[in-house]
Design an enzyme around this catalytic site. Sequence first.
Site, PDB file in Angstrom:
ATOM      1  CG  ASP A 156      -2.006   0.951   1.268  1.00  0.00           C
ATOM      2  OD1 ASP A 156      -2.373   1.415   0.168  1.00  0.00           O
ATOM      3  OD2 ASP A 156      -2.543   1.243   2.363  1.00  0.00           O
ATOM      4  CG  HIS A 210      -5.310   7.676   4.133  1.00  0.00           C
ATOM      5  ND1 HIS A 210      -4.999   8.524   3.101  1.00  0.00           N
ATOM      6  CD2 HIS A 210      -5.284   6.432   3.617  1.00  0.00           C
ATOM      7  CE1 HIS A 210      -4.783   7.816   2.004  1.00  0.00           C
ATOM      8  NE2 HIS A 210      -4.953   6.533   2.285  1.00  0.00           N
ATOM      9  CB  SER A 233     -11.686   3.786   8.658  1.00  0.00           C
ATOM     10  OG  SER A 233     -10.869   2.658   8.508  1.00  0.00           O
TER      11      SER A 233
HETATM   12  P1  13P Z   1      -8.332   4.368   6.601  1.00  0.00           P
HETATM   13  O1  13P Z   1      -7.224   4.218   7.582  1.00  0.00           O
HETATM   14  O2  13P Z   1      -9.007   5.686   6.683  1.00  0.00           O
HETATM   15  O3  13P Z   1      -9.283   3.211   6.629  1.00  0.00           O
HETATM   16  O4  13P Z   1      -7.655   4.356   5.139  1.00  0.00           O
HETATM   17  C1  13P Z   1      -6.982   3.216   4.741  1.00  0.00           C
HETATM   18  C2  13P Z   1      -6.277   3.384   3.456  1.00  0.00           C
HETATM   19  O5  13P Z   1      -6.759   4.009   2.559  1.00  0.00           O
HETATM   20  C3  13P Z   1      -4.996   2.703   3.324  1.00  0.00           C
HETATM   21  O6  13P Z   1      -4.317   3.092   2.189  1.00  0.00           O
END
Ligand code: 13P
Length: 279
Positions: free
Chosen positions: A81, A174, A206
Site C-alpha cells: 500500500d 485516511h 474507515s
Molecule cells: P483508513 O485508515 O481511513 O481506513 O484508510 C486506509 C487506506 O486508505 C490505506 O491506504
Amino acid sequence: MLVTLQEILDLAEKGGFCIPAFNVYNMESVIGVLHAAEEERAPIIMQVYPRLMKEETGYFLSPTILAAAHRATVPVCFHLDHGPSELETTRSLRYGATGIMLDGSTLPFEENIALTRRVVETCAHLNVQVEGELGHVGTTKDEETDEFTTPEDARVFVEKTGVACLAVAVGTAHGRYKKPPKLDIERIKAIRAATNGIALVLHGGSGVPDEEIRKAVAAGIRKMNFATDVCYTFLDTCLAELQKPDRAIAIDTFMKKPIEAVAEFCKTRIRLVGADGRV
Ligand code: 13P
C-alpha cells in the site's frame, strides 16, 4: 489461494462488486482478516504500509501473509500500500507481493506518470500489477482539499502508465473523520467513463457511511481500503481485555479476542462492499 492483483480485480469487475483491502500489521491481524474472508467466502486483499517494508516487520510479516494466502480456500492478494519509491516496491516484490501500489500522487503529473510507468514495467516481469494514485488522498488531519481527480487527467494517466487500477481523490481521507464524508459519486462515474472502465480504488474507507460506500461501489469502485478501523478494533479489544481481572496472561490466549474482533469487523465490510459469497 494466492492470486495477483489483476486476478482479484477481474473477479470484482465480472461480478460488479468491490474487493475489500485490509491493512495488516502483525500476525494476529492477518489471522483475523483470513478468518473473515473464509467465513464470508470472499476474495480479499491483505495490504501493508510501506514503512513496514522499510523496517524488519516486513521481513517477518510477509511470510505470514503468504502462509495465510496459501492456506486460504478463497483468493487472497498480497499488496503493498502507498509505495513511495522503488526501494519499497522492489523490496515488496522480493518479499512476494502480488500487487504493488506506487503512490506518486504528491509528485508533479508528468513525474508521477514516469515513476509509475517504470514500476509497472518492472512488476510486469514478475506478473505483478500496479495500483497508481492520481489526485492526492490526504489524511483527516489535513485542511479540506479540493485536489480531486479529474476524468481527463485520469484518462491520460491510465493510458500512459498501464496501471491495473487507480486510486482517486473523490472526498475521502485516511484516518478518523471529524464529520462523515460525502463522496463525489458523479466524479467516480465520470472517471470510469473516461478511462474505459478502469478499476477504481477508494482509500480512507474507515468511517465512510454505509450508504456512501454502496453508492461508490455501484459507481465503479472495485477496491476499497480499510486500515484505521482495523487498528481501533484490535486495540480497543486489547484495552477492554486488559481491564478484566480474569484476563488471560499467555499472549497467544490473550490475543484470541482481538483476532475475533478484527474478523467480525472485516466481515461487516466484506458484506457491505458485496464481496461475500463470491467464491
Ligand atoms: P483508513 O485508515 O481511513 O481506513 O484508510 C486506509 C487506506 O486508505 C490505506 O491506504
